[in-house]
Design an enzyme around this catalytic site. Structure first.
Site, short mmCIF file in Angstrom:
data_model
loop_
_atom_site.label_atom_id
_atom_site.label_comp_id
_atom_site.label_asym_id
_atom_site.label_seq_id
_atom_site.Cartn_x
_atom_site.Cartn_y
_atom_site.Cartn_z
N ASN A 228 -18.49 -42.42 -1.03
CA ASN A 228 -18.90 -43.82 -0.99
C ASN A 228 -18.13 -44.53 -2.11
O ASN A 228 -18.47 -44.37 -3.27
CB ASN A 228 -20.41 -43.94 -1.20
CG ASN A 228 -20.86 -45.38 -1.31
OD1 ASN A 228 -20.09 -46.30 -1.06
ND2 ASN A 228 -22.12 -45.59 -1.68
N TRP A 229 -17.11 -45.26 -1.70
CA TRP A 229 -16.25 -45.88 -2.71
C TRP A 229 -16.93 -47.09 -3.37
O TRP A 229 -16.43 -47.61 -4.35
CB TRP A 229 -14.93 -46.33 -2.06
CG TRP A 229 -14.00 -45.22 -1.69
CD1 TRP A 229 -14.28 -43.87 -1.62
CD2 TRP A 229 -12.61 -45.35 -1.33
NE1 TRP A 229 -13.16 -43.17 -1.25
CE2 TRP A 229 -12.12 -44.05 -1.06
CE3 TRP A 229 -11.74 -46.43 -1.22
CZ2 TRP A 229 -10.80 -43.82 -0.68
CZ3 TRP A 229 -10.43 -46.20 -0.83
CH2 TRP A 229 -9.96 -44.91 -0.58
N LYS A 230 -18.04 -47.54 -2.79
CA LYS A 230 -18.73 -48.74 -3.31
C LYS A 230 -17.72 -49.88 -3.43
O LYS A 230 -16.83 -49.98 -2.59
CB LYS A 230 -19.43 -48.40 -4.63
CG LYS A 230 -20.33 -47.16 -4.47
CD LYS A 230 -21.25 -46.91 -5.61
CE LYS A 230 -22.07 -45.65 -5.31
NZ LYS A 230 -23.11 -45.38 -6.31
N GLY B 141 -24.97 -42.67 -10.41
CA GLY B 141 -24.11 -43.31 -11.41
C GLY B 141 -24.61 -43.15 -12.83
O GLY B 141 -24.11 -43.80 -13.75
N GLY C 141 -20.25 -40.75 -5.06
CA GLY C 141 -19.81 -42.05 -5.55
C GLY C 141 -18.60 -41.91 -6.46
O GLY C 141 -17.47 -41.76 -5.99
N GLY C 142 -18.84 -41.92 -7.75
CA GLY C 142 -17.76 -41.92 -8.75
C GLY C 142 -16.69 -40.86 -8.51
O GLY C 142 -15.49 -41.17 -8.59
N SER D 226 -24.53 -38.41 -8.74
CA SER D 226 -23.77 -37.71 -9.78
C SER D 226 -23.31 -36.32 -9.35
O SER D 226 -23.25 -35.40 -10.17
CB SER D 226 -24.57 -37.64 -11.09
OG SER D 226 -24.89 -38.94 -11.54
N GLU E 142 -30.73 -39.57 -1.83
CA GLU E 142 -30.14 -40.01 -3.09
C GLU E 142 -31.24 -40.51 -4.04
O GLU E 142 -31.69 -41.64 -3.91
CB GLU E 142 -29.15 -41.16 -2.83
CG GLU E 142 -27.98 -40.76 -1.96
CD GLU E 142 -26.75 -41.63 -2.24
OE1 GLU E 142 -25.68 -41.04 -2.40
OE2 GLU E 142 -26.87 -42.86 -2.32
N HIS F 60 -28.40 -47.86 1.56
CA HIS F 60 -28.07 -47.37 0.21
C HIS F 60 -28.97 -48.06 -0.81
O HIS F 60 -29.28 -49.24 -0.68
CB HIS F 60 -26.59 -47.63 -0.11
CG HIS F 60 -26.15 -46.89 -1.33
ND1 HIS F 60 -26.38 -47.37 -2.60
CD2 HIS F 60 -25.55 -45.69 -1.47
CE1 HIS F 60 -25.92 -46.48 -3.48
NE2 HIS F 60 -25.41 -45.46 -2.82
N GLU G 189 -28.39 -49.23 -3.63
CA GLU G 189 -27.84 -50.45 -4.25
C GLU G 189 -28.06 -51.66 -3.34
O GLU G 189 -28.24 -52.77 -3.81
CB GLU G 189 -26.36 -50.24 -4.59
CG GLU G 189 -26.21 -49.34 -5.81
CD GLU G 189 -24.97 -48.47 -5.82
OE1 GLU G 189 -24.00 -48.77 -5.08
OE2 GLU G 189 -24.96 -47.48 -6.57
P1 13P Z 1 -22.54 -41.32 -7.94
O1 13P Z 1 -21.94 -40.09 -7.34
O2 13P Z 1 -21.54 -42.20 -8.63
O3 13P Z 1 -23.75 -41.03 -8.75
O4 13P Z 1 -23.05 -42.22 -6.68
C1 13P Z 1 -23.81 -41.63 -5.70
C2 13P Z 1 -23.98 -42.58 -4.59
O5 13P Z 1 -24.64 -43.59 -4.73
C3 13P Z 1 -23.30 -42.31 -3.32
O6 13P Z 1 -23.74 -43.16 -2.33
#
Ligand code: 13P
Length: 254
Positions: free
Chosen positions: A13-15, A176, A237-238, A216, A170, A98, A100
């Site tokens: 997930n590149w956000k 994050g 994510g990251g 994470s 999640e 998600h 967020e």
């Molecule tokens: P991180 O891996 O950066 O914690 O993000 C997870 C995430 O929200 C994937 O959708």
């Protein structure tokens, strides 16, 4: 059905990261590193990168997803994107619900359900996100929250349609933050989600559904998390923004 029979899927997930030029570069770096993957590989990129990602991944084993879609087919919804538009572009997957989106953009279980049904109707494969916030975990209501999110999101969804859906657990407190759920915590909640699916759709559907962990996940902890019986993959994510890290997680899923 055993874990080995379920499709393992690692999704990035590149956000809100990378414009089209950076996306093309990252995909070119990733392709050779991911080509021998023994699991499904998906990248969920910003809307403006979708065309680039679809072109760049043609002929590779990398699948492309969006990060949201609207529930209506079309209409007066300024700045929104419909599931049909994504499908027309060649998009295959879409992340829905998600945390967020729930946290910053007022998304609710009900709108997640509307979006999910629209996505299915358009022929997209949803990656449905559920998870508790820290306060809820501390209050001991994680199972109740995740059960409720899952049940409401899946209202009106048939067992046949479930074959198209991936669920991602999640925990919001692990996203994050560098704080990962322990492998046992991830496994426990993914198992509870599977139990909900069994109640709604029967054992065989529950056993066949891919349930990912996200929060994470990185090369250092991926193997332990992915080794758990109910954790069938990861939503990253990251670490999905670095080709080598994402590839290392992909290889940990084998
Ligand atoms: P991180 O891996 O950066 O914690 O993000 C997870 C995430 O929200 C994937 O959708």
């Amino acid at each position: 059905m055993k874990k080995e029979c379920r499709a393992a899927v690692i999704a990035g997930n590149w956000k809100m990261n990378c414009g089209p030029a950076a996306a093309a570069k990252l995909i070119e770096e990733l392709k050779p590193l991911a080509e021998d993957a023994d699991c499904g590989v998906i990248i969920c990129v910003p809307f403006v990168d979708l065309q680039t990602a679809i072109e760049a991944t043609k002929g590779s084993n990398i699948h492309v997803g969006a990060q949201n879609c609207h529930w209506a087919e079309s209409g007066a919804f300024t700045a929104e994107i419909s599931a049909g538009m994504l499908k027309e572009l060649g998009v295959e997957y879409v992340i829905l619900g998600h945390s967020e989106r729930r946290q910053y953009f007022g998304e609710t279980d009900v709108t997640v359900n509307q979006r999910l049904r629209a996505a299915l109707n358009a022929g997209l494969k949803p990656i449905l996100c559920v998870g508790e916030v820290l306060e809820q975990r501390e209050q001991g209501v994680t199972e109740e929250i995740v059960r409720m999110q899952t049940k409401i999101a899946l209202q009106g969804v048939t067992a046949e349609e479930m074959k198209q859906i991936i669920i991602a657990y999640e925990p919001v407190w692990a996203i994050g933050t560098g704080k990962t759920a322990t492998a046992d915590q991830a496994d426990e909640v993914c198992g509870q989600i599977r139990k909900v699916l069994a109640q709604l759709y029967g054992e065989s559907c529950a056993e066949a559904t891919t349930i990912q962990y996200g929060g994470s996940m990185k090369p250092a902890n991926a193997k332990e998390l992915l080794g758990k019986v109910h954790v069938d993959g990861g939503l990253i994510g990251g670490a999905a923004l670095k080709a080598a890290d994402f590839a290392a997680i992909i290889h940990a899923a084998q």
